[in-house]
Design a protein around this motif. Structure first.
Motif, PDB file in Angstrom:
ATOM      1  N   ALA A  45      76.800  90.375 -69.378  1.00 46.59           N
ATOM      2  CA  ALA A  45      76.695  91.588 -68.563  1.00 46.59           C
ATOM      3  C   ALA A  45      76.459  91.249 -67.088  1.00 46.59           C
ATOM      4  O   ALA A  45      76.702  92.072 -66.209  1.00 46.59           O
ATOM      5  CB  ALA A  45      75.563  92.463 -69.088  1.00 46.59           C
ATOM      6  N   GLN A  46      75.984  90.037 -66.808  1.00 48.28           N
ATOM      7  CA  GLN A  46      75.726  89.629 -65.419  1.00 48.28           C
ATOM      8  C   GLN A  46      76.961  89.010 -64.769  1.00 48.28           C
ATOM      9  O   GLN A  46      76.930  88.593 -63.624  1.00 48.28           O
ATOM     10  CB  GLN A  46      74.583  88.605 -65.386  1.00 48.28           C
ATOM     11  N   LEU A  47      78.039  88.892 -65.529  1.00 44.53           N
ATOM     12  CA  LEU A  47      79.262  88.231 -65.053  1.00 44.53           C
ATOM     13  C   LEU A  47      80.346  89.271 -64.727  1.00 44.53           C
ATOM     14  O   LEU A  47      80.243  90.414 -65.157  1.00 44.53           O
ATOM     15  CB  LEU A  47      79.762  87.277 -66.150  1.00 44.53           C
ATOM     16  N   PRO A  48      81.395  88.864 -64.016  1.00 47.93           N
ATOM     17  CA  PRO A  48      82.482  89.810 -63.744  1.00 47.93           C
ATOM     18  C   PRO A  48      83.142  90.296 -65.045  1.00 47.93           C
ATOM     19  O   PRO A  48      83.015  89.638 -66.079  1.00 47.93           O
ATOM     20  CB  PRO A  48      83.488  88.979 -62.928  1.00 47.93           C
ATOM     21  N   SER A  49      83.869  91.385 -64.966  1.00 49.27           N
ATOM     22  CA  SER A  49      84.479  91.942 -66.185  1.00 49.27           C
ATOM     23  C   SER A  49      85.635  91.075 -66.669  1.00 49.27           C
ATOM     24  O   SER A  49      86.090  91.198 -67.801  1.00 49.27           O
ATOM     25  CB  SER A  49      84.961  93.363 -65.940  1.00 49.27           C
ATOM     26  N   GLN A  50      86.123  90.187 -65.797  1.00 51.86           N
ATOM     27  CA  GLN A  50      87.211  89.273 -66.183  1.00 51.86           C
ATOM     28  C   GLN A  50      86.712  87.834 -66.104  1.00 51.86           C
ATOM     29  O   GLN A  50      86.198  87.402 -65.080  1.00 51.86           O
ATOM     30  CB  GLN A  50      88.383  89.467 -65.220  1.00 51.86           C
ATOM     31  N   LEU A  51      86.887  87.099 -67.206  1.00 53.18           N
ATOM     32  CA  LEU A  51      86.448  85.703 -67.266  1.00 53.18           C
ATOM     33  C   LEU A  51      87.652  84.807 -67.510  1.00 53.18           C
ATOM     34  O   LEU A  51      88.355  84.973 -68.508  1.00 53.18           O
ATOM     35  CB  LEU A  51      85.444  85.578 -68.428  1.00 53.18           C
ATOM     36  N   ASP A  52      87.900  83.874 -66.583  1.00 54.87           N
ATOM     37  CA  ASP A  52      89.096  83.028 -66.693  1.00 54.87           C
ATOM     38  C   ASP A  52      88.849  81.779 -67.538  1.00 54.87           C
ATOM     39  O   ASP A  52      89.791  81.202 -68.074  1.00 54.87           O
ATOM     40  CB  ASP A  52      89.552  82.606 -65.291  1.00 54.87           C
TER      41      ASP A  52
ATOM     42  N   ASN B  96      75.270  73.234 -81.971  1.00 50.06           N
ATOM     43  CA  ASN B  96      76.638  72.797 -81.680  1.00 50.06           C
ATOM     44  C   ASN B  96      77.705  73.829 -82.041  1.00 50.06           C
ATOM     45  O   ASN B  96      78.751  73.874 -81.407  1.00 50.06           O
ATOM     46  CB  ASN B  96      76.957  71.488 -82.425  1.00 50.06           C
ATOM     47  N   VAL B  97      77.425  74.627 -83.069  1.00 54.17           N
ATOM     48  CA  VAL B  97      78.449  75.546 -83.557  1.00 54.17           C
ATOM     49  C   VAL B  97      78.071  77.014 -83.323  1.00 54.17           C
ATOM     50  O   VAL B  97      78.784  77.742 -82.631  1.00 54.17           O
ATOM     51  CB  VAL B  97      78.733  75.329 -85.069  1.00 54.17           C
ATOM     52  N   MET B  98      76.945  77.457 -83.880  1.00 58.90           N
ATOM     53  CA  MET B  98      76.636  78.894 -83.819  1.00 58.90           C
ATOM     54  C   MET B  98      76.351  79.369 -82.394  1.00 58.90           C
ATOM     55  O   MET B  98      76.657  80.512 -82.048  1.00 58.90           O
ATOM     56  CB  MET B  98      75.455  79.231 -84.754  1.00 58.90           C
ATOM     57  N   GLY B  99      75.812  78.500 -81.557  1.00 60.54           N
ATOM     58  CA  GLY B  99      75.610  78.864 -80.142  1.00 60.54           C
ATOM     59  C   GLY B  99      76.935  79.221 -79.489  1.00 60.54           C
ATOM     60  O   GLY B  99      77.039  80.182 -78.720  1.00 60.54           O
ATOM     61  N   ALA B 100      77.975  78.451 -79.821  1.00 59.12           N
ATOM     62  CA  ALA B 100      79.313  78.719 -79.278  1.00 59.12           C
ATOM     63  C   ALA B 100      79.933  79.941 -79.949  1.00 59.12           C
ATOM     64  O   ALA B 100      80.560  80.771 -79.286  1.00 59.12           O
ATOM     65  CB  ALA B 100      80.207  77.496 -79.488  1.00 59.12           C
ATOM     66  N   VAL B 101      79.727  80.073 -81.247  1.00 54.22           N
ATOM     67  CA  VAL B 101      80.302  81.204 -81.998  1.00 54.22           C
ATOM     68  C   VAL B 101      79.791  82.535 -81.429  1.00 54.22           C
ATOM     69  O   VAL B 101      80.567  83.451 -81.125  1.00 54.22           O
ATOM     70  CB  VAL B 101      79.939  81.090 -83.501  1.00 54.22           C
ATOM     71  N   ARG B 102      78.470  82.639 -81.267  1.00 55.14           N
ATOM     72  CA  ARG B 102      77.877  83.894 -80.780  1.00 55.14           C
ATOM     73  C   ARG B 102      78.424  84.252 -79.398  1.00 55.14           C
ATOM     74  O   ARG B 102      78.745  85.398 -79.106  1.00 55.14           O
ATOM     75  CB  ARG B 102      76.353  83.761 -80.707  1.00 55.14           C
ATOM     76  N   LEU B 103      78.547  83.232 -78.562  1.00 58.52           N
ATOM     77  CA  LEU B 103      79.023  83.456 -77.199  1.00 58.52           C
ATOM     78  C   LEU B 103      80.488  83.898 -77.197  1.00 58.52           C
ATOM     79  O   LEU B 103      80.875  84.835 -76.495  1.00 58.52           O
ATOM     80  CB  LEU B 103      78.863  82.152 -76.419  1.00 58.52           C
TER      81      LEU B 103
ATOM     82  N   ALA C  93      70.973  79.023 -75.481  1.00 59.17           N
ATOM     83  CA  ALA C  93      72.012  79.350 -76.469  1.00 59.17           C
ATOM     84  C   ALA C  93      71.449  79.526 -77.873  1.00 59.17           C
ATOM     85  O   ALA C  93      72.112  80.071 -78.755  1.00 59.17           O
ATOM     86  CB  ALA C  93      73.075  78.257 -76.478  1.00 59.17           C
ATOM     87  N   LEU C  94      70.219  79.053 -78.103  1.00 61.06           N
ATOM     88  CA  LEU C  94      69.616  79.177 -79.433  1.00 61.06           C
ATOM     89  C   LEU C  94      68.836  80.478 -79.587  1.00 61.06           C
ATOM     90  O   LEU C  94      68.515  80.872 -80.702  1.00 61.06           O
ATOM     91  CB  LEU C  94      68.681  77.996 -79.699  1.00 61.06           C
ATOM     92  N   GLN C  95      68.490  81.098 -78.456  1.00 54.73           N
ATOM     93  CA  GLN C  95      67.588  82.248 -78.549  1.00 54.73           C
ATOM     94  C   GLN C  95      68.061  83.515 -77.869  1.00 54.73           C
ATOM     95  O   GLN C  95      67.766  84.610 -78.320  1.00 54.73           O
ATOM     96  CB  GLN C  95      66.236  81.875 -77.909  1.00 54.73           C
ATOM     97  N   ASP C  96      68.783  83.357 -76.758  1.00 57.74           N
ATOM     98  CA  ASP C  96      69.060  84.530 -75.930  1.00 57.74           C
ATOM     99  C   ASP C  96      70.313  85.282 -76.376  1.00 57.74           C
ATOM    100  O   ASP C  96      71.208  84.707 -77.010  1.00 57.74           O
ATOM    101  CB  ASP C  96      69.182  84.120 -74.462  1.00 57.74           C
ATOM    102  N   ASP C  97      70.347  86.548 -76.005  1.00 57.13           N
ATOM    103  CA  ASP C  97      71.465  87.409 -76.379  1.00 57.13           C
ATOM    104  C   ASP C  97      72.652  87.145 -75.441  1.00 57.13           C
ATOM    105  O   ASP C  97      72.548  87.385 -74.236  1.00 57.13           O
ATOM    106  CB  ASP C  97      70.997  88.875 -76.262  1.00 57.13           C
ATOM    107  N   PRO C  98      73.765  86.667 -75.980  1.00 56.01           N
ATOM    108  CA  PRO C  98      74.911  86.390 -75.098  1.00 56.01           C
ATOM    109  C   PRO C  98      75.417  87.643 -74.379  1.00 56.01           C
ATOM    110  O   PRO C  98      75.950  87.566 -73.279  1.00 56.01           O
ATOM    111  CB  PRO C  98      75.976  85.822 -76.043  1.00 56.01           C
ATOM    112  N   LYS C  99      75.228  88.814 -74.985  1.00 62.22           N
ATOM    113  CA  LYS C  99      75.704  90.056 -74.331  1.00 62.22           C
ATOM    114  C   LYS C  99      74.968  90.287 -73.020  1.00 62.22           C
ATOM    115  O   LYS C  99      75.565  90.720 -72.031  1.00 62.22           O
ATOM    116  CB  LYS C  99      75.491  91.252 -75.257  1.00 62.22           C
ATOM    117  N   ALA C 100      73.655  89.981 -73.008  1.00 61.11           N
ATOM    118  CA  ALA C 100      72.871  90.157 -71.770  1.00 61.11           C
ATOM    119  C   ALA C 100      73.350  89.178 -70.703  1.00 61.11           C
ATOM    120  O   ALA C 100      73.397  89.508 -69.516  1.00 61.11           O
ATOM    121  CB  ALA C 100      71.385  89.946 -72.073  1.00 61.11           C
TER     122      ALA C 100
END
Ligand SMILES: NC(=O)c1ccc[n+]([C@@H]2O[C@H](COP(=O)([O-])OP(=O)(O)OC[C@H]3O[C@@H](n4cnc5c(N)ncnc54)[C@H](OP(=O)(O)O)[C@@H]3O)[C@@H](O)[C@H]2O)c1
Length: 233
Positions: free
Chosen positions: A58-65, A94-101, A48-55
């Motif tokens: 992209a590996q998940l279904p188009s709908q997230l519950d 604690n914060v920006m990792g969640a914000v980016r995601l 969560a500190l380094q990786d691109d949340p978009k990548a």
């Protein structure tokens, strides 16, 4: 939970792992994104500190519950000895990792047919002032602010956000505070109910928040702390 897609950042250990177990047993498809990527469900390597949340997304279904963000820290120090860099590190994890995601996940959360649920983790140390907790209390305090403001902003998308504020819970994160019998006993005594938390205690509430039974609940900070945050006995 049958057929629901739930992303947990940090289901390899601790509270996230206990939650993944419950969700999987109830028929949900769990995605565990963490650095070790070792856990139940589909494991994806993610920092969560380094990786691109978009990548990741992209590996998940188009709908997230559901989306749950578990990374956290317990670095207790006297305020005058905490370097600026350390305050920033706590805030990043604690914060920006969640914000980016959350910013990246909005399109997938919006598509959840019965509305999506986001679960974040604060700490009892925001509500109850405790010595040496300034860095973590500041970061989690910001996360509580995010929970409420974003719950208001995303209510029109039928996306709910709630945060759980636990007290000391027996996981790897709390290991240094619980690594002797004496420490465990004194920690238990500080709680009105006479014990510290177990991962299942916290996972049960997180499960409820992801489930349709809580579909009218949003913007809440829920203390789960053996009475510590509200009671003096
Ligand atoms: N335990 C307590 O006493 C306590 C008290 C109050 C609040 N909380 C809060 O509750 C939440 C969960 O705590 P816990 O005790 O279950 O923590 P934990 O035992 O440390 O587990 C944290 C999980 O997050 C993952 N993680 C950590 N850093 C990450 C990163 N940079 N990127 C991706 N994944 C990461 C870990 O997996 P990898 O190592 O594989 O990445 C692990 O699966 C935290 O936010 C914590 O602040 C806990």
């Amino acid at each position: 939970m049958q057929g629901k897609s739930i992303l947990i950042i940090g289901a390899s250990r601790g509270i996230g792992a206990a939650l993944a177990q419950k969700l999987q047993a109830a028929g949900a498809q769990v995605y565990n994104a963490s650095r070790s990527a070792e856990g139940l469900g589909k494991n994806i390597s993610y920092d969560a500190l380094q990786d691109d949340p978009k990548a990741l997304l992209a590996q998940l279904p188009s709908q997230l519950d559901g989306l749950v963000y578990c990374p956290g820290s317990i670095n207790l120090r006297p305020f005058h000895r905490i370097k600026e860099e350390q305050f920033n590190q706590e805030f990043e994890l604690n914060v920006m990792g969640a914000v980016r995601l959350l910013q990246a996940a909005l399109p997938q959360l919006k598509k959840a047919e019965a509305g999506a649920s986001v679960v974040l983790f604060s700490t009892v140390a925001v509500k109850l002032g405790m010595p040496f907790h300034s860095a973590i209390a500041m970061a989690k305090g910001a996360l509580e602010g995010l929970t409420k403001s974003l719950a208001a902003e995303w209510a029109s998308h039928n996306i709910r956000l709630n945060a759980i504020a636990p007290s000391l819970t027996h996981t790897d994160l709390a290991e240094r505070l619980l690594n002797t019998e004496a420490k465990q006993e004194s920690a238990a005594k500080r709680h009105p109910l006479g014990r510290i938390g177990q991962p299942q205690d916290i996972a049960s509430l997180a499960y409820y928040l992801l489930d349709q039974n809580s579909q009218w609940m949003t913007g809440q900070i829920l203390g789960l702390d053996g009475g510590m945050g509200n009671l003096k006995v």
